[in-house]
Design an enzyme around this catalytic site. Structure first.
Site, PDB file in Angstrom:
ATOM      1  N   GLU A 201       8.360   6.320   5.862  1.00 17.37           N
ATOM      2  CA  GLU A 201       7.235   5.906   6.683  1.00 17.37           C
ATOM      3  C   GLU A 201       7.716   5.098   7.876  1.00 17.37           C
ATOM      4  O   GLU A 201       8.103   3.944   7.729  1.00 17.37           O
ATOM      5  CB  GLU A 201       6.294   5.071   5.825  1.00 17.37           C
ATOM      6  CG  GLU A 201       5.165   4.475   6.596  1.00 17.37           C
ATOM      7  CD  GLU A 201       4.402   3.465   5.759  1.00 17.37           C
ATOM      8  OE1 GLU A 201       4.562   3.447   4.521  1.00 17.37           O
ATOM      9  OE2 GLU A 201       3.666   2.695   6.370  1.00 17.37           O
TER      10      GLU A 201
ATOM     11  N   LYS B  89       0.114   0.822 -15.434  1.00 21.72           N
ATOM     12  CA  LYS B  89       0.043   1.821 -14.364  1.00 21.72           C
ATOM     13  C   LYS B  89      -1.371   2.282 -14.037  1.00 21.72           C
ATOM     14  O   LYS B  89      -1.565   3.380 -13.510  1.00 21.72           O
ATOM     15  CB  LYS B  89       0.942   3.019 -14.709  1.00 21.72           C
ATOM     16  CG  LYS B  89       2.386   2.597 -14.913  1.00 21.72           C
ATOM     17  CD  LYS B  89       3.262   3.719 -15.439  1.00 21.72           C
ATOM     18  CE  LYS B  89       4.709   3.262 -15.467  1.00 21.72           C
ATOM     19  NZ  LYS B  89       5.606   4.272 -16.041  1.00 21.72           N
TER      20      LYS B  89
ATOM     21  N   ASP C 131      10.383   1.516 -11.590  1.00 20.35           N
ATOM     22  CA  ASP C 131       9.480   2.608 -11.936  1.00 20.35           C
ATOM     23  C   ASP C 131       8.415   2.697 -10.830  1.00 20.35           C
ATOM     24  O   ASP C 131       7.622   1.773 -10.640  1.00 20.35           O
ATOM     25  CB  ASP C 131       8.820   2.319 -13.288  1.00 20.35           C
ATOM     26  CG  ASP C 131       8.017   3.505 -13.786  1.00 20.35           C
ATOM     27  OD1 ASP C 131       7.441   4.230 -12.952  1.00 20.35           O
ATOM     28  OD2 ASP C 131       7.971   3.705 -15.014  1.00 20.35           O
TER      29      ASP C 131
ATOM     30  N   HIS D 112       2.977   2.673  17.502  1.00 24.13           N
ATOM     31  CA  HIS D 112       3.318   3.937  16.832  1.00 24.13           C
ATOM     32  C   HIS D 112       3.508   5.044  17.842  1.00 24.13           C
ATOM     33  O   HIS D 112       4.418   5.845  17.774  1.00 24.13           O
ATOM     34  CB  HIS D 112       2.215   4.336  15.844  1.00 24.13           C
ATOM     35  CG  HIS D 112       2.017   3.316  14.791  1.00 24.13           C
ATOM     36  ND1 HIS D 112       0.815   3.089  14.191  1.00 24.13           N
ATOM     37  CD2 HIS D 112       2.891   2.434  14.250  1.00 24.13           C
ATOM     38  CE1 HIS D 112       0.960   2.120  13.311  1.00 24.13           C
ATOM     39  NE2 HIS D 112       2.193   1.703  13.336  1.00 24.13           N
TER      40      HIS D 112
END
Lengths: 383, 383, 383, 383
Positions: free
Chosen positions: B80, B209, B284, B372
């Site tokens: 990104e 999660k 993770d 950007h």
């Protein structure tokens, strides 16, 4: 002190850090993409690459929107033992049952700016102006890209604040970037016409990369549903359990347990499967957050078969742009053998169905930890 | 058809897929870890590796628990654009202001099984038994590993269900795996002594999660707080904005906007920074979900300085086990120059503070999209 | 203009309003409590009383904490047709099945002040001081009343804020008032000893009269569980449905429907029953909010009986103080024939179980609207 | 044993209970409505009435939708000392500042049935059928009453379930009853045309009398906004505090505190004011639940005035039907001097603004408990 951005390339920057910290970065130096491909697009202060093991699950049979039927392999980049094996086991059971029926709705990527107003009256007037001039606004927003379409807008006024939530169709791209540019155009017009002042082009009414009921209820990106009906025999032979036991785990764990926890995730481990596929195919890993929301359902049918389904209100994905252009990610996408983001979403839906079923089946017969121990594998992903 | 698990190694499996799908997987084949290191531990059906560009942000000065003061580099694996540059900009501002003050509380990793009982009475009795025999239970649980300690247990009864939430100290490891094994031991004892029947060793009372208020309110893994006080001059010189503007964005976007959205993330983009560091250091990736929750606060102090802070109730991390053992991830951890998981957590806290401040500052002065465009970068991560 | 507080009594104030507005307030003037009993305790600017029709449901058999067994009448003040009849029907079914087994846990009423601090460090230090000096703090708090005991305290730090949640045992009283006075004493001591400044004696960490996951997860006031096991025959004869149908409504409506809605109420209509009993017995009607949270469960047992249960994490009630002293409310409490707030809570638990079962049974066989039409009654309360 | 429904009137039923329980119900017997007015409409098993003290707050000046300006009295039935006085104090401050500007949006009352389907496909088809035949559906629904209009429908599919949320305009009535009848008509048509089977006419997608993000985000009944701008002088003279202090309490208590608590009520005590007006004017008291949700905002303006606002997404009210027809409730409505439910909602909005401001002002200067002690009043309502 020299800044990391002052180095001319990854090599010199890496060497500086190796000396500075007296460490060795050999492994990180071994990357096979071109620096100039990623600099100024995917990364800054590059020093190399991280490698994540890639395994393949499947094949899984997917019946798209009741139309096509096709078998797919699922690339999974993960460091969590047992995940690929577990997803594969689910794929076997689902495929043996005729495959996963998957539905995809393109809700659109959203961007939600917040405007400051003089008072409630000005906020209400601004909202009305936007509603009345939606077509003009869409034209302005779409002037920023030929790949983007403004689908709709939603509004909320509170105190001296107006929140607007724009929904965009961004074709094959995940599109958060396009959406931001388009929103900037729309915002300028709104400011000019209404006098409302944009405080932030993202007002957390998007809601990007944060768990939120607004995304759960209204959807974001793609909505995904998948289902399969499995016979007692397949459940027994492949998953070593029974429909009744799977239903009990879904009700007591995924439903009651998540109610007791104030969770937006009424499921077992959507996030695990999504994280593995996202890492493999170049999605934005922070969008695992939206993907963790959703509801798993299971029922024992009158003929004692198992009905099993998953629902995700907000899967944020694309097949062009972002990390999808990188070499290894490109190959992983090829491996999926999909044409475009809708088919991609269908396969992800099938994979989640399979991985979810396999985990819940394993929990239902208590073999989980045993299996891990036998394989010396990590159970951390297992719920 | 031949199953993917039947192949003897990554090469033959990859070649099968290349032929089967008529594709080329050369880039994926270029990995620099040993197959036997990952097989049976991190992955199954291995075919190679995914490469994610690695950039470095910082250095950032971190003041740990009011004690040590040290500068750290932050490895970020991301696709990104603008993220690493943005975090670096924040590091510069925070470090110029004396650094980030970070606090870490080790809540412990949790595992929450669900038991089925005959009725409320049996569930209540089982709960009382657990409370009374906690030491015995701890001894049993801890017999599964010398690296694990049962810290406490919490309980909930609803209908014919008893939910128990075990908190474990797992030293340097994230520990979900250890916690599952230990819970299995505890569960066996509870079943034997109380007659309650464990339906699932994870009852979503963990909550692993999935976004959940239980984790927000009770904490999970590590709780992280970080703060910095920045002068008007530094805010202006480095971040091109003012304390007042930053506070306005925090209040209207992170607070009001997230209230309006029913979000558990009252922040800008914790998930972005966490995903990048997690990918770099072998955490993770599905635990980005818990990391997306939390609250950013900002105030203009009487002397017109900016007070800025972040709070994460549930950061799930480890420095041993899982993906941390892989070669590139090991080098990235070395690059952080930390001793153990608490120092690791402190640096992550500092990085989040920096990245959050930089994004909100950028939003506050509207330069986001401009930047950007200038850099042809993706804005998708920018809120 | 003359202020309403300047009138010497209800009569003159009422007459002023009658003339001012050219209306007639005869009915309101007919009240049977003494003005001086309510002035300065329950109300200001008194002009009379509102009358709410009082019906009686039951009797219902309640088995308290597995000990006593007794039949109770349930006073219900409501204007919602069908509610009393529906609760009575449930009482009949539950009593015919041996009664409701009810459990009550006295969590304690909570008050949660917010303190402002210099920084995280001061907030952490203040928290530690409170933990270390809890006994001293309890002594100080309890000096404000002989009917109050400080049970425990919970803490949260975010930015420059420290939230403390005090739990109090207030004997027979609901006790929010006592808790506020006691908290004021505790707060003064904390301010003096830690330098933290109390910004508000209630920091919405209480959380009073607002729906909140903190109350759902930690409990507030009394936690209530109730259950009954009903045979197919009783379900058919009294409730005109089947166990299977009731379970299906609980799962698809109370569970799935509330998940889809982002609700904290996984039930049919706890709030209806609570509002009616609260209005009848002088509870604070705004506490219906906490009472609306909770989970209904239902299962078809192996012998095809129905297991049915309710769970409320936060029932806020008292049997002395507030509105319980008023004449009609006193008589309603007498009618319940209870000794103290725990027995009162048990009866409320039984009533909710009965009313909940009756509504869900009615929904399960589609007779709801029919019944309303036949009786020309309002269905507004029916879910 | 004789059932309570077998008695011919309140007197004989009451006498039975007095003898049965050896108690005296004289006070309850003193009611001034006609039995036959309430039997079969508002209550069953009638024995008399509960009396709640009625006080009057105000007058408050309300500026409706930027149009009319009028002063209103606010009837409050409560047993909670200090509430009426506190609301009156707020009315004084708001009125002295030119009054409350209030906006009302008629979202409509909702009813949300749940249908069971064969699979996802049938659920999707049913949804599409409803969308395509909305006009036909509206005609059918509206055939049940001339006072009802079907405004829109919303849909959700999960597993084998279709949830539909119907929005109805029910004119002056709260309308839950009408909406249920109309939904029953619509449901019959949907079942016939799509084969989907209605499991419950209320599927908790309504969401009635349960706190829920769906109602917060989509609104239910009436949405209410109110605001006022108050000078430092009025804040000081009337409320004994400063704009800055009020803003600090709003931010640290109503915003941060509620975030930390996982609350849907980012306010001080909306529920108190709503409960008092609802009890006085015959609203359904269980709808206090929806009324407790919402957001209070406050800002210090550049001229140091205080901007103060409230927002309620779901106020459920009517001025005909239910309890509004009872004699004392009718008089209370007359006292409000309103024409219809929109004006009623405006006044409730103004009252909430006033009561909220007064409480938060009191908290901000720490006088709360003092005041209670001085007046020997209950602080239980004060947050």
């Amino acid at each position: 002190m020299k800044s990391l951005r002052d180095f001319k390339d990854a090599k010199t920057r890496r060497e500086f850090l190796e000396k500075e910290l007296n460490i060795n970065l050999d492994k990180i130096s071994g990357f096979n993409f071109a620096e100039d491909q990623v600099i100024g697009r995917n990364i800054e202060n590059l020093i190399g690459a991280i490698q994540i093991p890639l395994g393949v699950a499947g094949p899984i049979r997917v019946k798209g929107q009741g139309v096509s039927v096709k078998d797919y392999y699922i690339p999974c980049a993960t460091t969590e033992g047992a995940l690929v094996a577990s997803v594969s086991r689910g794929c076997k059971a689902v495929t043996a049952s005729g495959g996963a029926t998957v539905y995809v709705e393109n809700v659109g990527i959203t961007r939600g700016p917040v405007f400051k107003t003089k008072d409630l009256g000005q906020a209400m007037k601004a909202e009305i102006w936007i509603e009345k001039h939606f077509k003009e606004l869409a034209k302005t927003a779409q002037s920023s890209s030929s790949h983007l379409k403004l689908l709709k807008a939603d509004y909320r006024v509170v105190g001296r604040n107006l929140f607007v939530r724009f929904y965009f169709d961004t074709q094959e791209a995940m599109g958060m970037n396009m959406a931001t540019f388009a929103t900037e155009e729309a915002v300028s017009l709104i400011e000019k016409k209404t006098g409302a002042e944009c405080v932030s082009i993202s007002g957390n009414f998007c809601v990007d990369k944060k768990p939120a009921w607004l995304n759960f209820i209204s959807g974001r990106g793609k909505k995904i549903w998948a289902e399969a009906i499995l016979s007692q025999k397949i459940i027994k032979d492949v998953l070593k359990t029974t429909p009744k036991k799977v239903v009990e785990v879904v009700e007591r764990k995924c439903h009651l347990g998540s109610m007791m926890s104030g969770s937006l995730g009424f499921n077992g481990h959507y996030a695990n499967i999504i994280a593995a596929i996202f890492a493999a195919t170049g999605q934005d890993l922070a969008h695992v957050v939206e993907g963790s929301m959703g509801i798993t359902t299971a029922e024992v049918l009158d003929n004692d078969d198992l009905y099993f389904s998953i629902y995700l209100p907000a899967l944020i994905v694309g097949t062009v742009g972002g990390g999808t252009n990188l070499p290894t990610q490109q190959e992983a996408l090829k491996l999926m053998n999909i044409r475009g983001v809708l088919e991609y979403s269908m396969v992800v839906g099938g994979a989640i169905l399979a991985g979810e079923l396999s985990l819940l089946a394993s929990l239902s017969e208590g073999s989980l930890a045993k299996a891990h121990r036998k394989l010396g594998r990590s159970g951390k992903g297992k719920a």
